[in-house]
Design a protein around this motif. Structure first.
Motif, PDB file in Angstrom:
ATOM      1  N   ASN A 162      13.399 -15.881   0.622  1.00 56.06           N
ATOM      2  CA  ASN A 162      13.606 -14.954   2.280  1.00 56.06           C
ATOM      3  C   ASN A 162      12.948 -13.296   2.155  1.00 56.06           C
ATOM      4  O   ASN A 162      12.801 -12.831   0.907  1.00 56.06           O
ATOM      5  CB  ASN A 162      15.256 -14.336   2.549  1.00 56.06           C
ATOM      6  CG  ASN A 162      15.433 -15.115   3.364  1.00 56.06           C
ATOM      7  OD1 ASN A 162      15.518 -15.756   3.883  1.00 56.06           O
ATOM      8  ND2 ASN A 162      17.029 -15.225   3.195  1.00 56.06           N
ATOM      9  N   ILE A 163      12.057 -13.120   2.953  1.00 55.27           N
ATOM     10  CA  ILE A 163      11.914 -11.602   2.747  1.00 55.27           C
ATOM     11  C   ILE A 163      12.821 -10.737   4.186  1.00 55.27           C
ATOM     12  O   ILE A 163      13.333 -10.870   5.291  1.00 55.27           O
ATOM     13  CB  ILE A 163      10.042 -11.368   4.160  1.00 55.27           C
ATOM     14  CG1 ILE A 163       9.779 -12.501   3.222  1.00 55.27           C
ATOM     15  CG2 ILE A 163      10.065  -9.881   4.105  1.00 55.27           C
ATOM     16  CD1 ILE A 163       8.006 -13.090   3.882  1.00 55.27           C
ATOM     17  N   LEU A 164      13.743  -9.704   3.074  1.00 62.45           N
ATOM     18  CA  LEU A 164      14.404  -8.492   3.955  1.00 62.45           C
ATOM     19  C   LEU A 164      13.176  -7.256   3.906  1.00 62.45           C
ATOM     20  O   LEU A 164      12.436  -6.967   3.487  1.00 62.45           O
ATOM     21  CB  LEU A 164      15.578  -8.669   3.087  1.00 62.45           C
ATOM     22  CG  LEU A 164      16.196  -8.878   2.674  1.00 62.45           C
ATOM     23  CD1 LEU A 164      17.177  -9.122   1.682  1.00 62.45           C
ATOM     24  CD2 LEU A 164      16.753 -10.410   3.670  1.00 62.45           C
ATOM     25  N   GLY A 165      13.809  -6.178   5.378  1.00 61.53           N
ATOM     26  CA  GLY A 165      13.439  -5.376   5.703  1.00 61.53           C
ATOM     27  C   GLY A 165      13.060  -3.959   4.371  1.00 61.53           C
ATOM     28  O   GLY A 165      14.487  -4.109   3.565  1.00 61.53           O
ATOM     29  N   TRP A 166      12.159  -3.491   4.582  1.00 60.03           N
ATOM     30  CA  TRP A 166      11.963  -2.553   3.410  1.00 60.03           C
ATOM     31  C   TRP A 166      12.267  -0.665   3.725  1.00 60.03           C
ATOM     32  O   TRP A 166      12.234  -1.012   5.010  1.00 60.03           O
ATOM     33  CB  TRP A 166      10.614  -3.226   2.472  1.00 60.03           C
ATOM     34  CG  TRP A 166      10.097  -2.984   4.399  1.00 60.03           C
ATOM     35  CD1 TRP A 166       8.683  -2.266   4.831  1.00 60.03           C
ATOM     36  CD2 TRP A 166       9.236  -4.566   4.425  1.00 60.03           C
ATOM     37  NE1 TRP A 166       8.290  -2.266   5.513  1.00 60.03           N
ATOM     38  CE2 TRP A 166       8.672  -3.745   6.031  1.00 60.03           C
ATOM     39  CE3 TRP A 166       9.387  -5.710   4.873  1.00 60.03           C
ATOM     40  CZ2 TRP A 166       7.563  -4.846   6.775  1.00 60.03           C
ATOM     41  CZ3 TRP A 166       8.722  -6.336   5.396  1.00 60.03           C
ATOM     42  CH2 TRP A 166       8.053  -5.830   6.377  1.00 60.03           C
ATOM     43  N   GLU A 167      12.416  -0.700   2.618  1.00 56.04           N
ATOM     44  CA  GLU A 167      12.238   0.724   3.026  1.00 56.04           C
ATOM     45  C   GLU A 167      10.855   1.384   3.450  1.00 56.04           C
ATOM     46  O   GLU A 167       9.621   1.091   3.296  1.00 56.04           O
ATOM     47  CB  GLU A 167      12.843   2.128   1.533  1.00 56.04           C
ATOM     48  CG  GLU A 167      13.567   1.669   1.712  1.00 56.04           C
ATOM     49  CD  GLU A 167      15.466   2.013   1.589  1.00 56.04           C
ATOM     50  OE1 GLU A 167      15.033   2.949   2.848  1.00 56.04           O
ATOM     51  OE2 GLU A 167      16.167   1.426   2.215  1.00 56.04           O
ATOM     52  N   LYS A 168      10.879   2.317   4.234  1.00 55.08           N
ATOM     53  CA  LYS A 168       9.418   2.916   4.524  1.00 55.08           C
ATOM     54  C   LYS A 168       8.184   3.511   3.113  1.00 55.08           C
ATOM     55  O   LYS A 168       8.685   4.018   2.618  1.00 55.08           O
ATOM     56  CB  LYS A 168      10.093   4.569   5.405  1.00 55.08           C
ATOM     57  CG  LYS A 168       8.503   4.940   6.048  1.00 55.08           C
ATOM     58  CD  LYS A 168       8.728   5.964   6.722  1.00 55.08           C
ATOM     59  CE  LYS A 168       7.601   6.678   7.489  1.00 55.08           C
ATOM     60  NZ  LYS A 168       7.821   8.077   8.489  1.00 55.08           N
ATOM     61  N   GLY A 169       7.604   2.265   3.779  1.00 53.50           N
ATOM     62  CA  GLY A 169       6.174   3.140   2.893  1.00 53.50           C
ATOM     63  C   GLY A 169       6.670   1.657   1.610  1.00 53.50           C
ATOM     64  O   GLY A 169       5.564   1.764   0.682  1.00 53.50           O
ATOM     65  N   ASN A 170       7.117   1.081   1.651  1.00 58.75           N
ATOM     66  CA  ASN A 170       6.933  -0.041   0.902  1.00 58.75           C
ATOM     67  C   ASN A 170       6.923  -1.630   1.405  1.00 58.75           C
ATOM     68  O   ASN A 170       7.994  -2.598   1.153  1.00 58.75           O
ATOM     69  CB  ASN A 170       8.762  -0.648  -0.047  1.00 58.75           C
ATOM     70  CG  ASN A 170       8.944   0.510  -1.283  1.00 58.75           C
ATOM     71  OD1 ASN A 170       7.743   1.069  -1.530  1.00 58.75           O
ATOM     72  ND2 ASN A 170      10.118   1.388  -0.923  1.00 58.75           N
ATOM     73  N   GLU A 171       6.092  -1.679   1.936  1.00 61.00           N
ATOM     74  CA  GLU A 171       6.175  -2.748   3.117  1.00 61.00           C
ATOM     75  C   GLU A 171       5.219  -3.722   2.174  1.00 61.00           C
ATOM     76  O   GLU A 171       4.124  -3.899   1.184  1.00 61.00           O
ATOM     77  CB  GLU A 171       4.874  -2.440   4.000  1.00 61.00           C
ATOM     78  CG  GLU A 171       4.665  -3.803   4.923  1.00 61.00           C
ATOM     79  CD  GLU A 171       4.378  -3.856   6.251  1.00 61.00           C
ATOM     80  OE1 GLU A 171       3.653  -4.376   7.144  1.00 61.00           O
ATOM     81  OE2 GLU A 171       3.643  -2.894   6.455  1.00 61.00           O
ATOM     82  N   PRO A 172       5.384  -4.894   1.950  1.00 59.64           N
ATOM     83  CA  PRO A 172       5.241  -6.111   0.640  1.00 59.64           C
ATOM     84  C   PRO A 172       3.459  -6.014   1.281  1.00 59.64           C
ATOM     85  O   PRO A 172       2.529  -5.797   1.740  1.00 59.64           O
ATOM     86  CB  PRO A 172       5.631  -7.527   1.036  1.00 59.64           C
ATOM     87  CG  PRO A 172       7.085  -7.354   2.255  1.00 59.64           C
ATOM     88  CD  PRO A 172       6.376  -5.868   2.814  1.00 59.64           C
ATOM     89  N   ASP A 173       2.679  -6.822   0.302  1.00 57.25           N
ATOM     90  CA  ASP A 173       1.032  -6.576   0.001  1.00 57.25           C
ATOM     91  C   ASP A 173       1.452  -8.303   0.695  1.00 57.25           C
ATOM     92  O   ASP A 173       1.123  -9.256   0.118  1.00 57.25           O
ATOM     93  CB  ASP A 173       0.393  -6.862  -0.871  1.00 57.25           C
ATOM     94  CG  ASP A 173      -0.639  -6.691  -1.257  1.00 57.25           C
ATOM     95  OD1 ASP A 173      -1.301  -6.748  -0.558  1.00 57.25           O
ATOM     96  OD2 ASP A 173      -1.091  -6.532  -2.594  1.00 57.25           O
ATOM     97  N   TRP A 174       0.701  -8.111   1.941  1.00 54.78           N
ATOM     98  CA  TRP A 174       0.845 -10.126   2.202  1.00 54.78           C
ATOM     99  C   TRP A 174      -0.384 -10.245   1.725  1.00 54.78           C
ATOM    100  O   TRP A 174      -0.210 -11.244   1.864  1.00 54.78           O
ATOM    101  CB  TRP A 174       0.147  -9.222   3.872  1.00 54.78           C
ATOM    102  CG  TRP A 174       1.730  -8.841   4.363  1.00 54.78           C
ATOM    103  CD1 TRP A 174       1.664  -7.924   5.491  1.00 54.78           C
ATOM    104  CD2 TRP A 174       3.064  -8.722   4.616  1.00 54.78           C
ATOM    105  NE1 TRP A 174       2.995  -6.722   5.826  1.00 54.78           N
ATOM    106  CE2 TRP A 174       3.451  -8.256   5.405  1.00 54.78           C
ATOM    107  CE3 TRP A 174       3.619 -10.341   4.070  1.00 54.78           C
ATOM    108  CZ2 TRP A 174       5.089  -7.813   5.659  1.00 54.78           C
ATOM    109  CZ3 TRP A 174       5.258 -10.531   4.210  1.00 54.78           C
ATOM    110  CH2 TRP A 174       5.957  -8.945   4.730  1.00 54.78           C
ATOM    111  N   ALA A 175      -1.257  -9.468   1.546  1.00 56.46           N
ATOM    112  CA  ALA A 175      -2.877 -10.389   1.112  1.00 56.46           C
ATOM    113  C   ALA A 175      -1.830 -11.184  -0.151  1.00 56.46           C
ATOM    114  O   ALA A 175      -2.672 -12.217  -0.301  1.00 56.46           O
ATOM    115  CB  ALA A 175      -3.774  -9.559   0.848  1.00 56.46           C
ATOM    116  N   ALA A 176      -1.896 -10.416  -0.887  1.00 49.42           N
ATOM    117  CA  ALA A 176      -1.488 -11.151  -2.629  1.00 49.42           C
ATOM    118  C   ALA A 176      -0.264 -11.681  -2.427  1.00 49.42           C
ATOM    119  O   ALA A 176      -0.699 -12.968  -3.074  1.00 49.42           O
ATOM    120  CB  ALA A 176      -0.706 -10.216  -3.438  1.00 49.42           C
ATOM    121  N   LEU A 177       0.638 -11.804  -1.448  1.00 46.32           N
ATOM    122  CA  LEU A 177       1.223 -13.309  -1.042  1.00 46.32           C
ATOM    123  C   LEU A 177       1.154 -14.469  -0.924  1.00 46.32           C
ATOM    124  O   LEU A 177       1.421 -15.142  -1.338  1.00 46.32           O
ATOM    125  CB  LEU A 177       2.406 -12.592  -0.232  1.00 46.32           C
ATOM    126  CG  LEU A 177       3.718 -12.614   0.584  1.00 46.32           C
ATOM    127  CD1 LEU A 177       4.738 -13.477  -1.260  1.00 46.32           C
ATOM    128  CD2 LEU A 177       4.693 -12.867   1.498  1.00 46.32           C
TER     129      LEU A 177
END
Length: 376
Positions: A313-328
């Protein structure tokens, strides 16, 4: 012949979105009744932006071939209007059982399933002696509502029980005794109008803070335990007269004499379930397609993955900690599913399915996904 069917859905969140996406290739269009203007399902279904009890919205749903749901806490006012006007699958009777933990446990036991020891707490007087009767430890859960760990508290003594009862608002609750399980597993079952059954996989689940974090197939359970899960799921679906899809969550106890462990039913969701998301990419029919087939009386088949697979599961993140979608998305065997929801810490925003040739390959892939997402 061109198939032209319409499926109504009460609720327009991510589950409705994924049901609608699975319905389209079957020649089925979906209509969702959902008050949220940013409902995820609006992107792939006709969106009736109105309260669940809106007369015009409900009237539109009565023109569908069948109506299903994506959450169990549908207002009774909505289901009472639809009942008798359009096939509602699962039925109001199934919802009545599953939305109240006490009624659900009674109905499960009547169907031959074992549940954790429990006591109904409907008044302050019911607290007296309840915890001691369950071994001195337990979990207090509101009888209704509560989701992803909300509406419950772990209890270790009488003082904590009284404090938790007050904190939960003094509403009707169920106090459950603790179960010494070795793993948590779940299994979906779909039942058609003619009583035909199809089964999903036995999936192993990991929760943290009451929220499902990851699921994997195959589970670490034995073939004996997997067969037991199918038997129990089929018995419940038949006893409750289910038409549609339900998901059973189990506690698996330790096995003896080389046999798999006995299963205790924790709860039943009268809908597609987060743990079944991995069926989207395992090569077989998904739980969402199975739900559409069951609701509309289309031919049924088991929705078992053809390959080992897992879900994170992908849960909401703290501001500035968005996942690296390209790496994923560059990780081998991964399939990203986003729900088009605004990020809030702890909110389910999407999931990643991982598929591999072996269970070991899947587990390694899930570990890589978790590292990219910053999950320990």
């Amino acid at each position: 012949m061109t198939r032209d069917l319409t499926l109504g859905i009460l609720g327009g969140g991510q589950l409705a979105q994924m049901i609608a996406l699975a319905a389209l290739p079957l020649g089925v269009r979906c209509v969702v009744l959902e008050p949220d203007p940013l409902a995820p399902a609006r992107l792939c279904a006709e969106h009736l932006r109105a309260p669940y009890t809106d007369p015009a919205g409900l009237e539109r749903l009565t023109g569908c071939d069948a109506v299903t749901l994506e959450f169990e806490n549908v207002p009774v006012g909505a289901t009472s209007v639809l009942e008798g006007q359009v096939p509602l699958r699962p039925s109001p009777a199934v919802l009545h059982r599953s939305k109240h933990r006490g009624r659900e446990k009674v109905a499960l036991e009547a169907a031959g399933a074992r549940v954790a020891p429990y006591r109904l707490i409907e008044s302050e007087a019911d607290l007296e002696g309840a915890l001691a009767s369950l071994g001195g430890q337990g979990i207090l859960k509101t009888a209704e509502l509560g989701y992803d760990g909300k509406g419950q508290a772990r209890i270790g003594n009488e003082a904590e029980l009284h404090a938790a009862w007050d904190e939960l608002g003094g509403v009707p609750c169920v106090l459950e005794g603790l179960v010494p399980f070795v793993r948590e597993v779940s299994l979906g079952v779909a039942r058609g109008p003619d009583g035909s059954l199809s089964f999903g996989p036995l999936v192993e689940n990991i929760h943290r803070g009451g929220i499902l974090r990851r699921s994997v197939y195959p589970a670490g359970s034995s073939a004996h335990t997997a067969a037991q899960a199918r038997t129990l799921a089929g018995a419940v679906a038949d006893a409750w007269g289910v038409v549609g899809l339900i998901t059973l969550e189990f506690f698996e106890l330790a096995g003896v004499d080389g046999q798999g462990g006995e299963l205790i039913v924790n709860e039943v969701a009268p809908r597609v379930h987060n743990s079944g998301h991995l069926t989207q990419d395992g090569g077989g029919v998904s739980q969402f397609e199975a739900a559409v087939r069951a609701a509309l009386g289309l031919p049924m088949q088991d929705f078992l993955p053809l390959l080992p697979c897992g879900m994170v599961n992908i849960l909401g993140w703290e501001k500035g900690n968005e996942p690296d979608w390209a790496a994923l998305e560059s990780l081998p065997g991964t399939h990203l599913h986003l729900y088009h929801k605004a990020s809030k810490p702890g909110r389910k925003l999407g999931h990643v399915n991982v598929v591999g040739q072996t269970p070991e390959e899947v587990l390694a892939g899930m570990e890589m996904v978790q590292r990219v997402l910053g999950i320990k």
